[in-house]
Design a protein around this motif. Structure first.
Motif, short mmCIF file in Angstrom:
data_model
loop_
_atom_site.label_atom_id
_atom_site.label_comp_id
_atom_site.label_asym_id
_atom_site.label_seq_id
_atom_site.Cartn_x
_atom_site.Cartn_y
_atom_site.Cartn_z
N GLU A 277 40.33 34.82 30.27
CA GLU A 277 40.27 35.91 30.96
C GLU A 277 41.65 36.35 31.06
O GLU A 277 42.58 35.69 31.76
CB GLU A 277 39.60 35.69 32.21
CG GLU A 277 39.05 36.55 33.22
CD GLU A 277 38.13 36.38 34.30
OE1 GLU A 277 38.82 35.71 35.13
OE2 GLU A 277 36.80 36.40 34.27
N GLU A 407 37.23 32.02 41.23
CA GLU A 407 38.19 32.11 40.26
C GLU A 407 38.10 30.44 39.88
O GLU A 407 37.78 29.75 40.57
CB GLU A 407 39.54 32.20 41.09
CG GLU A 407 39.61 33.80 41.13
CD GLU A 407 39.70 34.62 40.05
OE1 GLU A 407 39.75 34.12 38.84
OE2 GLU A 407 39.45 36.00 40.34
N LYS A 408 39.00 30.17 38.83
CA LYS A 408 39.12 28.72 38.33
C LYS A 408 39.76 27.83 39.39
O LYS A 408 40.81 28.59 39.94
CB LYS A 408 39.83 28.68 36.97
CG LYS A 408 41.49 29.30 37.04
CD LYS A 408 42.12 29.33 35.66
CE LYS A 408 43.42 30.02 35.51
NZ LYS A 408 43.94 30.10 34.48
N GLY A 409 39.10 26.82 39.60
CA GLY A 409 39.97 25.85 40.65
C GLY A 409 39.23 26.20 42.10
O GLY A 409 39.92 25.53 42.88
N ALA A 414 33.79 23.59 39.91
CA ALA A 414 34.09 24.79 39.55
C ALA A 414 34.26 25.01 38.14
O ALA A 414 35.04 23.95 37.51
CB ALA A 414 34.90 25.73 40.31
N ASN A 415 33.61 25.87 37.33
CA ASN A 415 34.10 25.92 36.10
C ASN A 415 35.56 26.13 35.93
O ASN A 415 36.05 26.80 36.72
CB ASN A 415 33.33 27.21 35.47
CG ASN A 415 33.28 27.67 34.05
OD1 ASN A 415 34.40 27.50 33.51
ND2 ASN A 415 32.18 27.46 33.38
N LYS A 416 36.23 25.81 35.02
CA LYS A 416 37.65 25.95 34.62
C LYS A 416 38.37 27.25 34.40
O LYS A 416 39.07 27.66 34.75
CB LYS A 416 37.94 24.53 33.56
CG LYS A 416 37.83 23.30 33.85
CD LYS A 416 38.34 22.38 32.77
CE LYS A 416 38.14 20.97 33.05
NZ LYS A 416 38.67 20.09 31.94
N LYS A 417 37.33 28.04 33.96
CA LYS A 417 37.54 29.43 33.67
C LYS A 417 37.24 30.16 34.72
O LYS A 417 37.49 31.37 34.56
CB LYS A 417 37.08 29.80 32.13
CG LYS A 417 37.69 29.03 31.02
CD LYS A 417 36.57 29.53 29.93
CE LYS A 417 37.30 28.65 28.60
NZ LYS A 417 36.62 29.16 27.32
N GLY A 418 36.60 29.97 35.84
CA GLY A 418 36.06 30.80 36.65
C GLY A 418 34.69 31.28 36.19
O GLY A 418 34.41 31.15 35.08
N LYS A 419 34.24 32.13 37.10
CA LYS A 419 32.80 32.79 36.75
C LYS A 419 32.66 33.71 37.43
O LYS A 419 32.84 33.85 38.64
CB LYS A 419 31.81 31.58 37.01
CG LYS A 419 30.13 31.92 36.76
CD LYS A 419 29.28 30.84 37.23
CE LYS A 419 27.99 31.39 36.76
NZ LYS A 419 26.96 30.12 37.22
#
Length: 650
Positions: A277, A407-409, A414-419
């Motif tokens: 992203e 956002e990531k983290g 949470a998904n490492k890339k965000g969602k």
């Protein structure tokens, strides 16, 4: 050579006058002379006709690529033989001269024989010649003096070689013509090398064109950088996304256009990055994108980088299609003959033409999502995504991240890339917030803010993202009462309640019961290729019942009876035992009625069993959308694997 020239002159004369072919004449020459005689070619002529101007223009256009490649090579060859009295000629696959280079005195002499652009040099037109034989035999050949069929050409020597495309098809011929006294075997070698060079250059040009076409046909922006991260090449899609001209980006450092940290990571690790992203910057505009960066390696060193990217909104559209975020139903799918229901449909159609928020109220099973999908498909957003969210099915602690993304983290797990959240996925389309009355109070204020300024901030983020989303909300509660009870925000209620659509329950439109029942049976017949019908007694039982679960319950009852009935007539024997017929008196309560959820769960499991675990087939049986049946599977905790294994054992 003199002896050979003298021999051929005598041999030619004997054939022309007596029809006798001497020994020592090459077989291909004998064959050609015979053809010329059959064609009726005048051996004392040999001056062919020339194409008219219009036809010549067409032929030059058809051979534009061949001429553009061959002419520079012909010039190179001619520089080697300048002053030797030779003429270089390019011919197309049909034998028409399309280009030539030579000394002025040679060019002038050959005009007398119409050896000029537009002239046809086949055997039938001008007799035996090297051009015609090279094209017909598909091999290089040299003719000297009287080997030509027409006496007007006896003064010349011609060396010709065919030119092929990448598939081996003959597309033309290169010829070198001069006085017969200058004949030498190396002339043919020069022509053959020239034809080979033309073929290679054509193949290279087409290869470049193919690469260029591929480069520009990729549905992603593409940038090629050198080892210093300076842009060397850019495709059309990239220029369109960034809204710039080639001169504005080629030769500039990539840092001027994109977050350079992504590119540096690729350089440092010498490994590609996919689906990162990020954002491009062009003319003061930020363009959110999904970026791929791949290093180009040579001798274990990075010599460049290839970047491909797509706008985030485009990626979302693709994901939405794959995820099934679309509306399947239209107003034509809403079956009714009830006047009150028809008025509701007309109101819904008018509402669809606006961008106002819509609140759909109605009891469970009346078809609120059906109306929401129909409104979407009737609106100007029909080509955009339709994202349905059941607010009651999302765990309280995840509601905000599900709706607005994170956002990531942002939090543990949470998904490492965000969602992206459901609102982002619904950009340029419609979001359907079903059972909005179940939305946690603390999230309601954030939803109100999104509805007011059309911007969202992901959980754990600070950047606002502007969205273009139409909101349709639905509830089976009385929201005005929920407002009074302080369970629902007053300001949010008025924000979503710009246009209200109230769907009447099935018991208030009795005339639709039989109509809908027959529609459901017809659909099942079409799906199963059968001809079942409802008996009058079954229809009477349907009409006498009060349908607390509305249209959904009616459909479930029809589905159950349809699949249980063994014959073509669905009799009242297949009416569910758990439903007692309602007395004619409206004030008499119905007893022994199972809760609707129990009936719904049984029907969903039965449909999945009959469909052998195929969710899509089961959804069609129940006339539910794929998203809805997945929600029901989750709600009733249906184990598809267990169900499939049960089917197999049976």
């Amino acid at each position: 050579m003199k002896d050979f020239i003298s021999f051929m002159e005598k041999a030619w004369w004997r054939y022309i006058t007596e029809g006798i072919l001497e020994e020592g004449i090459r077989e291909e020459i004998k064959e050609s002379w015979k053809l010329c005689r059959e064609y009726g070619v005048d051996p004392f002529g040999g001056v062919g006709e020339i194409l008219d101007e219009k036809s010549m223009k067409v032929r030059l256009k058809e051979n534009e690529e061949l001429i553009s490649v061959a002419h520079p090579i012909m010039e190179d060859i001619y520089r080697q033989v300048t002053g030797s009295g030779f003429l270089l000629v390019l011919v197309d696959k049909d034998g028409y001269l399309i280009d030539r280079i030579g000394d002025e005195n040679i060019m002038g002499e050959t005009r007398k024989l119409n050896f000029v652009e537009g002239a046809l040099w086949t055997e039938e037109a001008v007799g035996t010649n090297a051009i015609a034989l090279a094209l017909r035999l598909d091999r290089p050949i040299q003719l000297v003096g009287a080997e030509h069929y027409c006496i007007t050409h006896h003064m010349a020597t011609c060396s010709a070689a065919p030119i092929h495309d990448e598939k081996g098809n003959v597309i033309g011929c290169l010829d070198m013509t001069g006085l017969k006294e200058e004949a030498h075997p190396h002339n043919l070698g020069v022509v053959l090398a020239g034809a080979y060079a033309i073929e290679k250059q054509l193949a290279l040009m087409r290869s470049h064109k193919l690469i260029d076409a591929t480069f520009d046909s990729i549905h992603e922006g593409m940038l090629i950088l050198d080892h210093n991260f300076v842009v060397q090449r850019v495709n059309e899609i990239a220029l369109r996304i960034l809204n710039i001209a080639p001169k504005e980006i080629i030769g500039r450092h990539i840092q001027s256009f994109v977050d350079f940290d992504i590119i540096k990571e690729v350089l440092n690790q010498s490994e590609p990055y996919y689906d990162v992203e990020g954002a491009f910057y062009s003319k003061g505009r930020k363009i959110p994108c999904r970026i791929n960066a791949v290093p180009v390696m040579a001798n274990r060193k990075t010599i460049g980088t290839v970047i491909t990217f797509r706008e985030e909104r485009y990626v979302r559209n693709v994901v939405n299609k794959l995820a099934g975020f679309r509306a399947y139903y239209t107003f034509e799918d809403i079956v009714t003959q009830d006047d009150k229901m028809k008025k509701v449909i007309e109101t819904a159609k008018k509402a669809a033409k606006s961008d106002c928020s819509i609140l759909i109220e109605g009891e469970s099973g009346t078809g609120k999502e059906l109306f929401a999908q129909a409104i979407h498909n009737y609106s100007k957003r029909a080509k955009g995504p339709f994202v349905a969210v059941n607010c009651a099915s999302i765990p309280r602690e995840l509601v905000e991240s599900e709706l607005f993304g994170y956002e990531k983290g942002a939090f543990t797990g949470a998904n490492k890339k965000g969602k992206p959240g459901k609102f982002e996925l619904a950009d340029n389309g419609t979001i359907f917030l079903d059972e909005i009355g179940e939305l946690p109070y603390e999230v309601q204020s954030k939803l109100l803010r999104v509805l007011d300024n059309h911007r969202i901030v992901r959980v754990g983020g600070t950047e606002e993202k502007k969205l273009n989303v139409r909101v349709i909300a639905a509830t089976n509660r009385n929201l005005s009462e929920e407002v009074e009870k302080k369970n629902f925000r007053n300001d949010l209620y008025y924000r979503i309640n710009v246009i209200k659509i109230n769907i009447p329950p099935l018991r208030e439109r009795k005339g639709d019961i039989e109509l809908l029942a027959k529609v459901f049976v017809d659909r099942l017949n079409k799906y199963n290729n059968e001809q079942k019908v409802l008996s009058e007694s079954f229809i009477k039982r349907l009409k006498d019942y009060h349908w607390p679960g509305n249209v959904r319950e009616l459909q479930n009852v029809i589905n159950r009876a349809y699949y249980l009935a063994e014959g073509e007539i669905i009799t009242e024997d297949y009416f569910p035992e758990n439903i007692e017929r309602k007395n004619c008196e409206e004030d008499i309560n119905v007893t022994a009625v199972l809760p609707f959820d129990v009936i719904e769960e049984k029907n969903i499991k039965e449909a999945l069993r009959l469909a052998k675990g195929d969710v899509v087939k089961a959804a069609k049986m129940l006339n539910l959308s794929r998203a809805t049946i997945y929600r029901k599977i989750k709600k009733y905790k249906v184990n598809l694997k267990e169900l499939s294994s049960l089917v197999e054992t049976k």
